[in-house]
Write a protein that holds these residues in place. Structure first.
Motif, PDB file in Angstrom:
ATOM      1  N   THR A   1       0.844  -1.192   0.000  1.00  0.00           N
ATOM      2  CA  THR A   1       0.000   0.000   0.000  1.00  0.00           C
ATOM      3  C   THR A   1       0.883   1.247   0.000  1.00  0.00           C
ATOM      4  N   SER A   2       0.921   1.915  -1.147  1.00  0.00           N
ATOM      5  CA  SER A   2       1.761   3.079  -1.340  1.00  0.00           C
ATOM      6  C   SER A   2       0.886   4.336  -1.390  1.00  0.00           C
ATOM      7  N   ALA A   3       1.393   5.380  -2.016  1.00  0.00           N
ATOM      8  CA  ALA A   3       0.680   6.659  -2.093  1.00  0.00           C
ATOM      9  C   ALA A   3       0.806   7.223  -3.499  1.00  0.00           C
ATOM     10  N   PRO A   4      -0.142   8.076  -3.898  1.00  0.00           N
ATOM     11  CA  PRO A   4      -0.098   8.620  -5.258  1.00  0.00           C
ATOM     12  C   PRO A   4       1.146   9.456  -5.505  1.00  0.00           C
ATOM     13  N   ALA A   5       1.673   9.343  -6.734  1.00  0.00           N
ATOM     14  CA  ALA A   5       2.839  10.140  -7.146  1.00  0.00           C
ATOM     15  C   ALA A   5       4.027   9.949  -6.222  1.00  0.00           C
ATOM     16  N   ALA A   6       4.199   8.747  -5.704  1.00  0.00           N
ATOM     17  CA  ALA A   6       5.381   8.459  -4.874  1.00  0.00           C
ATOM     18  C   ALA A   6       6.631   8.767  -5.699  1.00  0.00           C
ATOM     19  N   ARG A   7       7.533   9.547  -5.133  1.00  0.00           N
ATOM     20  CA  ARG A   7       8.714   9.984  -5.880  1.00  0.00           C
ATOM     21  C   ARG A   7       9.765  10.471  -4.886  1.00  0.00           C
ATOM     22  N   PRO A   8      11.026  10.549  -5.326  1.00  0.00           N
ATOM     23  CA  PRO A   8      12.091  10.935  -4.384  1.00  0.00           C
ATOM     24  C   PRO A   8      12.223  12.435  -4.189  1.00  0.00           C
TER      25      PRO A   8
ATOM     26  N   LEU B   1      -0.099  -0.678  -4.825  1.00  0.00           N
ATOM     27  CA  LEU B   1      -1.393   0.005  -4.826  1.00  0.00           C
ATOM     28  C   LEU B   1      -1.198   1.396  -4.235  1.00  0.00           C
ATOM     29  N   ARG B   2      -1.260   2.393  -5.091  1.00  0.00           N
ATOM     30  CA  ARG B   2      -1.072   3.770  -4.622  1.00  0.00           C
ATOM     31  C   ARG B   2      -2.416   4.315  -4.141  1.00  0.00           C
ATOM     32  N   ASP B   3      -2.662   4.087  -2.860  1.00  0.00           N
ATOM     33  CA  ASP B   3      -3.941   4.492  -2.264  1.00  0.00           C
ATOM     34  C   ASP B   3      -4.027   6.012  -2.186  1.00  0.00           C
ATOM     35  N   HIS B   4      -5.084   6.552  -2.757  1.00  0.00           N
ATOM     36  CA  HIS B   4      -5.288   7.998  -2.701  1.00  0.00           C
ATOM     37  C   HIS B   4      -5.795   8.391  -1.317  1.00  0.00           C
TER      38      HIS B   4
ATOM     39  N   ILE C   1      -4.532  27.650  -3.440  1.00  0.00           N
ATOM     40  CA  ILE C   1      -4.892  28.250  -4.725  1.00  0.00           C
ATOM     41  C   ILE C   1      -4.562  27.240  -5.834  1.00  0.00           C
ATOM     42  N   GLY C   2      -5.507  27.032  -6.746  1.00  0.00           N
ATOM     43  CA  GLY C   2      -5.252  26.148  -7.886  1.00  0.00           C
ATOM     44  C   GLY C   2      -5.587  24.687  -7.656  1.00  0.00           C
ATOM     45  N   ASP C   3      -6.250  24.360  -6.545  1.00  0.00           N
ATOM     46  CA  ASP C   3      -6.618  22.975  -6.237  1.00  0.00           C
ATOM     47  C   ASP C   3      -7.383  22.345  -7.405  1.00  0.00           C
ATOM     48  N   ARG C   4      -6.944  21.151  -7.820  1.00  0.00           N
ATOM     49  CA  ARG C   4      -7.572  20.464  -8.945  1.00  0.00           C
ATOM     50  C   ARG C   4      -8.317  19.197  -8.514  1.00  0.00           C
ATOM     51  N   GLY C   5      -8.447  19.015  -7.227  1.00  0.00           N
ATOM     52  CA  GLY C   5      -9.297  17.923  -6.771  1.00  0.00           C
ATOM     53  C   GLY C   5      -8.549  16.707  -6.268  1.00  0.00           C
ATOM     54  N   THR C   6      -9.235  15.948  -5.421  1.00  0.00           N
ATOM     55  CA  THR C   6      -8.705  14.733  -4.804  1.00  0.00           C
ATOM     56  C   THR C   6      -9.753  13.628  -4.946  1.00  0.00           C
ATOM     57  N   ALA C   7      -9.317  12.468  -5.432  1.00  0.00           N
ATOM     58  CA  ALA C   7     -10.237  11.346  -5.649  1.00  0.00           C
ATOM     59  C   ALA C   7     -10.305  10.503  -4.369  1.00  0.00           C
ATOM     60  N   TYR C   8     -10.916  11.083  -3.332  1.00  0.00           N
ATOM     61  CA  TYR C   8     -10.994  10.418  -2.027  1.00  0.00           C
ATOM     62  C   TYR C   8     -11.550   9.003  -2.149  1.00  0.00           C
TER      63      TYR C   8
ATOM     64  N   PHE D   1      -1.925  15.427  -9.255  1.00  0.00           N
ATOM     65  CA  PHE D   1      -1.599  14.035  -8.926  1.00  0.00           C
ATOM     66  C   PHE D   1      -2.743  13.327  -8.200  1.00  0.00           C
ATOM     67  N   HIS D   2      -3.563  14.082  -7.467  1.00  0.00           N
ATOM     68  CA  HIS D   2      -4.649  13.468  -6.704  1.00  0.00           C
ATOM     69  C   HIS D   2      -5.961  13.429  -7.471  1.00  0.00           C
ATOM     70  N   GLY D   3      -5.954  13.988  -8.679  1.00  0.00           N
ATOM     71  CA  GLY D   3      -7.181  14.023  -9.460  1.00  0.00           C
ATOM     72  C   GLY D   3      -7.372  12.822 -10.374  1.00  0.00           C
TER      73      GLY D   3
END
Length: 293
Positions: A108-115, A142-145, A168-175, A261-263
């Protein structure tokens, strides 16, 4: 279809909310050899009564992991709550899984996991993903949002104040609900093959403006979304009493929502769990009491 239901399946972190749901889902879908791993086996008496084998699994005790993973065919590694220690903990678990002959890891990972330095908690997930990929084993990452449940932490305060602060600029989160994510992980443990990385999302990306409107609709109280730059949002969180590091991680999540990334919206919940993911409005309505309604 559950082609691996008769293989030996281990769920780590099984005493947590996510792990318990995953174990129950495995049983409901006909898995015959389920092992629940936990640092505190005394917490899982009711699962033992259902025929689940209970094993002590402590990622901080690398020497004990050989016995913990012995005889396991497929493992669900639920990311630990050890922020700052996760990479060491989870890399030890991956090494033990490989040494024990495990064939497939679900993580169980997270969205847009990156260094990248701006990735917040995603950095620890990224390096765990790298360890899994380098193991040579088959895997399903599985990158759980963002969990829908996370909204409940401050929803009552937001509704009472009438103000929902975001960027500012929020593009949404797919909860996605924790239950949907856990059932998805169980389904992957039962059916996934090969090597894949998948985003686990709810059915739609919800912006802060839309979330404020949902709070208003459900409670009948006016809630307005107020958009700030990242530095101001973090300063407000710290002023409200949040530790600086935690505030930074929360703002990093919101920055990723601004970046899009969360959209992302996928069908992964339905693919692995066999049911459509619960919408945020439905979840919040079920939890009206936590909104102060």
């Amino acid at each position: 279809m559950s082609q691996f239901k008769d293989q030996t399946l281990l769920v780590t972190g099984a005493s947590g909310h996510f792990g318990r749901i995953a174990v129950e889902e495995l049983l409901a879908r006909g898995a015959t050899k389920v092992i629940a791993g936990t640092r505190d086996p005394a917490k899982l008496g009711e699962l033992k009564a259902k025929g689940v084998e209970i094993r002590k699994v402590d990622f901080d005790d690398a020497g004990s992991l050989g016995a913990a993973f012995a005889g396991v065919d497929r493992v669900l590694i639920i990311s630990t709550d050890g922020i700052g220690k996760r990479v060491a903990q989870q890399t030890a678990a991956v090494s033990a899984a490989k040494a024990a002959g495990v064939k497939h890891i679900v993580y169980t990972s997270a969205p847009a996991a990156r260094p990248n330095a701006d990735a917040g908690l995603g950095v620890e997930h990224f390096w765990t993903e790298v360890a899994i990929a380098n193991s040579g084993l088959d895997f399903t990452i599985l990158r759980d949002h963002m969990y829908a449940e996370n909204n409940l932490a401050d929803a009552a305060h937001v509704v009472a104040s009438g103000q929902l602060f975001g960027l500012i600029g929020d593009r949404g989160t797919a909860y996605v609900t924790r239950a949907d994510a856990a059932r998805t992980a169980a389904g992957a443990l039962l059916t996934a093959e090969g090597k894949s990385i998948d985003d686990v999302t709810g059915p739609a990306a919800i912006t802060n403006v839309e979330r404020a409107a949902l709070y208003s609709k459900i409670t009948g109280k006016p809630v307005t979304s107020i958009a700030l730059p990242p530095a101001d949002l973090k300063a407000g969180m710290v002023a409200a009493g949040l530790p600086e590091g935690f505030a930074g991680a929360l703002v990093a999540f919101q920055v990723d929502a601004v970046l899009g990334f969360h959209g992302v919206v996928t069908d992964i919940v339905e693919r692995y769990s066999g049911r459509k993911p619960q919408a945020l409005e439905s979840f919040l309505t079920e939890n009206r009491a936590a909104l102060g309604a």
